[in-house]
Design a protein around this motif. Structure first.
Motif, PDB file in Angstrom:
ATOM      1  N   LEU A  32      -6.587  -9.322   6.320  1.00 55.43           N
ATOM      2  CA  LEU A  32      -5.257  -9.180   5.697  1.00 55.43           C
ATOM      3  C   LEU A  32      -5.486  -8.960   4.161  1.00 55.43           C
ATOM      4  CD1 LEU A  32      -2.124  -9.745   5.264  1.00 55.43           C
ATOM      5  CD2 LEU A  32      -2.638 -12.139   4.919  1.00 55.43           C
ATOM      6  N   THR A  33      -5.004  -7.787   3.838  1.00 55.87           N
ATOM      7  CA  THR A  33      -5.207  -7.236   2.420  1.00 55.87           C
ATOM      8  C   THR A  33      -4.127  -7.130   1.494  1.00 55.87           C
ATOM      9  OG1 THR A  33      -5.007  -4.684   2.915  1.00 55.87           O
ATOM     10  CG2 THR A  33      -7.253  -5.736   3.214  1.00 55.87           C
ATOM     11  N   SER A  34      -2.917  -6.828   1.962  1.00 56.14           N
ATOM     12  CA  SER A  34      -1.782  -6.528   1.466  1.00 56.14           C
ATOM     13  C   SER A  34      -0.656  -7.412   1.945  1.00 56.14           C
ATOM     14  CB  SER A  34      -1.547  -5.066   1.360  1.00 56.14           C
ATOM     15  OG  SER A  34      -2.560  -4.133   1.171  1.00 56.14           O
ATOM     16  N   VAL A  35       0.293  -7.729   0.815  1.00 57.29           N
ATOM     17  CA  VAL A  35       1.415  -8.479   1.265  1.00 57.29           C
ATOM     18  C   VAL A  35       2.781  -7.837   0.435  1.00 57.29           C
ATOM     19  CG1 VAL A  35       2.740 -10.717   1.035  1.00 57.29           C
ATOM     20  CG2 VAL A  35       0.314 -10.579   1.612  1.00 57.29           C
ATOM     21  N   TYR A  36       3.676  -7.605   1.256  1.00 61.86           N
ATOM     22  CA  TYR A  36       4.811  -7.109   0.500  1.00 61.86           C
ATOM     23  C   TYR A  36       6.021  -8.174   0.752  1.00 61.86           C
ATOM     24  CZ  TYR A  36       9.355  -5.012   0.148  1.00 61.86           C
ATOM     25  OH  TYR A  36      10.850  -4.695  -0.298  1.00 61.86           O
ATOM     26  N   ASP A  40       8.343 -11.457  -6.040  1.00 62.16           N
ATOM     27  CA  ASP A  40       6.823 -11.348  -6.562  1.00 62.16           C
ATOM     28  C   ASP A  40       6.206 -12.920  -6.199  1.00 62.16           C
ATOM     29  OD1 ASP A  40       4.595 -10.336  -7.615  1.00 62.16           O
ATOM     30  OD2 ASP A  40       5.215 -11.531  -9.267  1.00 62.16           O
ATOM     31  N   GLU A  41       6.837 -13.867  -6.529  1.00 60.71           N
ATOM     32  CA  GLU A  41       6.299 -15.493  -6.341  1.00 60.71           C
ATOM     33  C   GLU A  41       6.082 -15.538  -5.142  1.00 60.71           C
ATOM     34  OE1 GLU A  41       7.744 -19.779  -7.374  1.00 60.71           O
ATOM     35  OE2 GLU A  41       8.874 -18.097  -8.160  1.00 60.71           O
ATOM     36  N   THR A  42       6.995 -15.214  -4.047  1.00 62.88           N
ATOM     37  CA  THR A  42       6.706 -15.261  -2.723  1.00 62.88           C
ATOM     38  C   THR A  42       5.490 -14.643  -2.093  1.00 62.88           C
ATOM     39  OG1 THR A  42       8.942 -15.835  -2.330  1.00 62.88           O
ATOM     40  CG2 THR A  42       7.888 -15.182  -0.464  1.00 62.88           C
ATOM     41  N   ALA A  43       5.542 -13.150  -2.574  1.00 69.38           N
ATOM     42  CA  ALA A  43       4.323 -12.241  -2.027  1.00 69.38           C
ATOM     43  C   ALA A  43       2.967 -12.985  -2.535  1.00 69.38           C
ATOM     44  CB  ALA A  43       4.533 -11.051  -2.643  1.00 69.38           C
ATOM     45  N   LYS A  44       2.903 -13.327  -3.843  1.00 71.53           N
ATOM     46  CA  LYS A  44       1.799 -13.958  -4.178  1.00 71.53           C
ATOM     47  C   LYS A  44       1.270 -15.299  -3.972  1.00 71.53           C
ATOM     48  CE  LYS A  44       1.893 -11.462  -8.840  1.00 71.53           C
ATOM     49  NZ  LYS A  44       2.138 -11.545 -10.231  1.00 71.53           N
ATOM     50  N   GLU A  54      -3.871  -7.969  -2.516  1.00 64.46           N
ATOM     51  CA  GLU A  54      -2.714  -7.257  -3.537  1.00 64.46           C
ATOM     52  C   GLU A  54      -1.468  -7.779  -2.904  1.00 64.46           C
ATOM     53  OE1 GLU A  54      -3.703  -3.071  -3.110  1.00 64.46           O
ATOM     54  OE2 GLU A  54      -3.236  -3.131  -0.974  1.00 64.46           O
ATOM     55  N   THR A  55      -0.511  -7.611  -3.937  1.00 59.80           N
ATOM     56  CA  THR A  55       0.714  -7.817  -3.578  1.00 59.80           C
ATOM     57  C   THR A  55       2.149  -6.713  -3.869  1.00 59.80           C
ATOM     58  OG1 THR A  55       1.486  -9.257  -5.345  1.00 59.80           O
ATOM     59  CG2 THR A  55       0.455 -10.376  -3.472  1.00 59.80           C
ATOM     60  N   PHE A  56       3.089  -6.527  -3.176  1.00 60.01           N
ATOM     61  CA  PHE A  56       3.923  -5.322  -3.579  1.00 60.01           C
ATOM     62  C   PHE A  56       5.335  -5.974  -3.676  1.00 60.01           C
ATOM     63  CE2 PHE A  56       0.108  -3.483  -2.363  1.00 60.01           C
ATOM     64  CZ  PHE A  56       0.047  -2.122  -3.226  1.00 60.01           C
ATOM     65  N   THR A  57       6.210  -5.476  -4.353  1.00 62.06           N
ATOM     66  CA  THR A  57       7.701  -5.852  -4.552  1.00 62.06           C
ATOM     67  C   THR A  57       8.502  -4.508  -4.170  1.00 62.06           C
ATOM     68  OG1 THR A  57       8.110  -5.869  -6.629  1.00 62.06           O
ATOM     69  CG2 THR A  57       7.620  -7.995  -5.669  1.00 62.06           C
ATOM     70  N   ASP A  58       7.807  -3.493  -4.244  1.00 62.02           N
ATOM     71  CA  ASP A  58       8.341  -2.091  -4.156  1.00 62.02           C
ATOM     72  C   ASP A  58       7.848  -1.538  -2.915  1.00 62.02           C
ATOM     73  OD1 ASP A  58       8.189   1.121  -4.162  1.00 62.02           O
ATOM     74  OD2 ASP A  58       9.602   0.368  -5.750  1.00 62.02           O
ATOM     75  N   LEU A  59       8.687  -1.234  -1.825  1.00 63.67           N
ATOM     76  CA  LEU A  59       8.172  -0.860  -0.411  1.00 63.67           C
ATOM     77  C   LEU A  59       7.529   0.599  -0.581  1.00 63.67           C
ATOM     78  CD1 LEU A  59       8.138  -2.104   2.362  1.00 63.67           C
ATOM     79  CD2 LEU A  59      10.445  -0.631   2.768  1.00 63.67           C
ATOM     80  N   GLU A  60       7.844   1.490  -1.211  1.00 62.68           N
ATOM     81  CA  GLU A  60       7.129   2.610  -1.506  1.00 62.68           C
ATOM     82  C   GLU A  60       5.851   2.710  -1.913  1.00 62.68           C
ATOM     83  OE1 GLU A  60       7.819   5.922  -0.571  1.00 62.68           O
ATOM     84  OE2 GLU A  60      10.143   5.995  -0.046  1.00 62.68           O
ATOM     85  N   GLN A  61       5.662   1.719  -2.951  1.00 62.53           N
ATOM     86  CA  GLN A  61       4.462   1.653  -3.574  1.00 62.53           C
ATOM     87  C   GLN A  61       3.293   0.931  -2.669  1.00 62.53           C
ATOM     88  OE1 GLN A  61       3.273   2.401  -6.564  1.00 62.53           O
ATOM     89  NE2 GLN A  61       4.917   3.932  -6.650  1.00 62.53           N
ATOM     90  N   PHE A  62       4.233   0.093  -1.930  1.00 61.32           N
ATOM     91  CA  PHE A  62       3.273  -0.639  -0.752  1.00 61.32           C
ATOM     92  C   PHE A  62       2.707   0.308   0.090  1.00 61.32           C
ATOM     93  CE2 PHE A  62       3.503  -2.680   3.574  1.00 61.32           C
ATOM     94  CZ  PHE A  62       2.695  -3.691   3.461  1.00 61.32           C
ATOM     95  N   PHE A  63       3.574   1.178   0.470  1.00 57.86           N
ATOM     96  CA  PHE A  63       2.893   2.296   1.562  1.00 57.86           C
ATOM     97  C   PHE A  63       2.071   3.098   0.868  1.00 57.86           C
ATOM     98  CE2 PHE A  63       6.324   0.699   4.247  1.00 57.86           C
ATOM     99  CZ  PHE A  63       5.640   0.265   5.473  1.00 57.86           C
ATOM    100  N   ALA A  64       2.440   3.715  -0.371  1.00 55.89           N
ATOM    101  CA  ALA A  64       1.565   4.685  -0.938  1.00 55.89           C
ATOM    102  C   ALA A  64       0.382   4.290  -1.540  1.00 55.89           C
ATOM    103  CB  ALA A  64       2.583   5.310  -1.818  1.00 55.89           C
ATOM    104  N   LYS A  65       0.310   2.915  -1.891  1.00 56.78           N
ATOM    105  CA  LYS A  65      -0.921   2.382  -2.835  1.00 56.78           C
ATOM    106  C   LYS A  65      -1.700   1.498  -1.958  1.00 56.78           C
ATOM    107  CE  LYS A  65       0.400   4.201  -7.235  1.00 56.78           C
ATOM    108  NZ  LYS A  65       1.027   3.813  -8.789  1.00 56.78           N
ATOM    109  N   GLY A  66      -1.014   0.713  -0.928  1.00 58.55           N
ATOM    110  CA  GLY A  66      -1.660  -0.390  -0.516  1.00 58.55           C
ATOM    111  C   GLY A  66      -2.866  -0.065   0.253  1.00 58.55           C
ATOM    112  N   GLN A  67      -4.166  -0.901   0.181  1.00 55.55           N
ATOM    113  CA  GLN A  67      -5.318  -0.782   0.711  1.00 55.55           C
ATOM    114  C   GLN A  67      -5.295  -1.297   2.329  1.00 55.55           C
ATOM    115  OE1 GLN A  67      -7.600   1.113  -0.904  1.00 55.55           O
ATOM    116  NE2 GLN A  67      -5.828   1.589  -2.191  1.00 55.55           N
TER     117      GLN A  67
END
Length: 337
Positions: A32-36, A40-44, A54-67
């Motif tokens: 498990l590497t990435s959480v959307y 923000d508090e829930t993800a972290k 890593e965590t994200f609250t933006d779905l586009e960023q999650f898919f574009a930059k998530g490892q």
């Protein structure tokens, strides 16, 4: 051969996501590497608990930059299509919780997108058909001299129904989020029927609607050329009834259609033989292992065969569920046919 861990991103931080994350830890085939999450508090909090990087609250960023290379989607049902579509366009393998999508149109679009992106893999997380006990049912069914239909029951009272009784509208009981009994526990029973007997010729659904407009419980009938299969499911009552597949005088008895913790064959003379009683440490472990097997070696002939079967089965189940819902005149908010 050294197999690299599959890097996993997740959408959704509820109990079923935690159960899947626990399952992948047991499988030792994922990381498990990435959480959307929208918050923000829930993800972290989820990331810290489960060792995500890593965590994200933006779905586009999650898919574009998530490892990560594979995403597990466990958001409300109405969001599955948009999120799966975005994942495939970003080249991510998709594991989507059942029910995968709400309409046949959505399923068709996803299948076309998969055909256009052949390196991307898609799985619907219908855990019951991946278990050793389910395979025992398949094997025994093939040995029955006569098959005369089945009855599958899966009913569990949802604590969220208490909120409905208090005047609230949680996602699982909301037309806005494609909720209801058929869209939840009913999916397991449909998977049982379609995986074991194929596509029915006709379907009918008789729901019990609740205040929010969704089906709290219901009975579905799937008509086959020589027999019927009856499905009973509920999120507003409990049931301890077993599920059964009927031979002539013999039958296969299942503790329930969703958990499938015990399978017994009862012969013509009522002698009982346990043919399945494997209880996995985590009920989602078998599907996690199956998905990892295919992701790690998609070109292996057996893996290709299994993958194509699961993908087609997902399409069939989607069609049956959609037809049942249309028969009962249940429409979701904003639904496009």
């Amino acid at each position: 051969m050294v197999v690299k861990l599959i890097k996993l991103g997740i959408i959704g931080t509820n109990w079923i996501t935690q159960q899947f994350v626990d399952a992948i830890k047991l499988s030792r085939k994922f990381e498990l590497t990435s959480v959307y999450s929208r918050h923000d508090e829930t993800a972290k909090k989820f990331a810290v608990k489960n060792g995500a990087q890593e965590t994200f609250t933006d779905l586009e960023q999650f898919f574009a930059k998530g490892q990560f290379d594979t995403v597990y989607i466990a958001s409300p049902n109405s969001l599955h299509f948009e999120q799966a579509e975005l994942a495939i366009r970003h080249g991510k393998n998709v594991i989507v919780e059942k029910p995968a999508f709400s309409t046949q149109k959505q399923m068709t679009k996803i299948q076309k997108l998969l055909d256009d992106n052949p390196k991307v893999l898609y799985f619907e997380a219908a855990r019951n058909i991946h278990t050793e006990n389910f395979h025992a049912i398949e094997k025994k069914l093939g040995q029955l001299k006569t098959v005369q239909g089945a009855e599958f029951t899966y009913s569990k009272y949802s604590s969220r129904y208490d909120l409905v009784l208090d005047g609230e509208e949680p996602n699982v009981f909301s037309l806005k989020y494609a909720g209801g009994a058929l869209q939840d526990l009913g999916v397991y029973t449909v998977y049982d029927a379609v995986a074991l007997f194929g596509m029915p010729e006709e379907t009918a659904y008789f729901p019990q609607l609740i205040r929010t407009g969704v089906d709290g419980k219901g009975t579905a009938i799937l008509r086959y050329p020589e027999y019927n299969v009856t499905l009973n499911f509920s999120k507003i009552t409990n049931s301890h009834m077993t599920s059964e597949i009927y031979g002539l005088k013999d039958l296969i008895e299942i503790d329930d259609a969703g958990e499938i913790n015990a399978v017994i064959y009862i012969d013509d003379d009522r002698n009982k033989q346990v043919i399945g009683n494997t209880i996995d440490e985590n009920p989602m472990l078998p599907e996690a292992d199956d998905f990892a097997r295919v992701i790690n070696d998609p070109q292996k002939p057996q893996n290709q065969k299994d993958y194509n079967y699961w993908r087609q089965l997902s399409v069939y189940v989607n069609k049956v569920i959609y037809n049942l819902r249309q028969d009962a005149h249940i429409s979701f908010v904003g639904e496009k046919k």
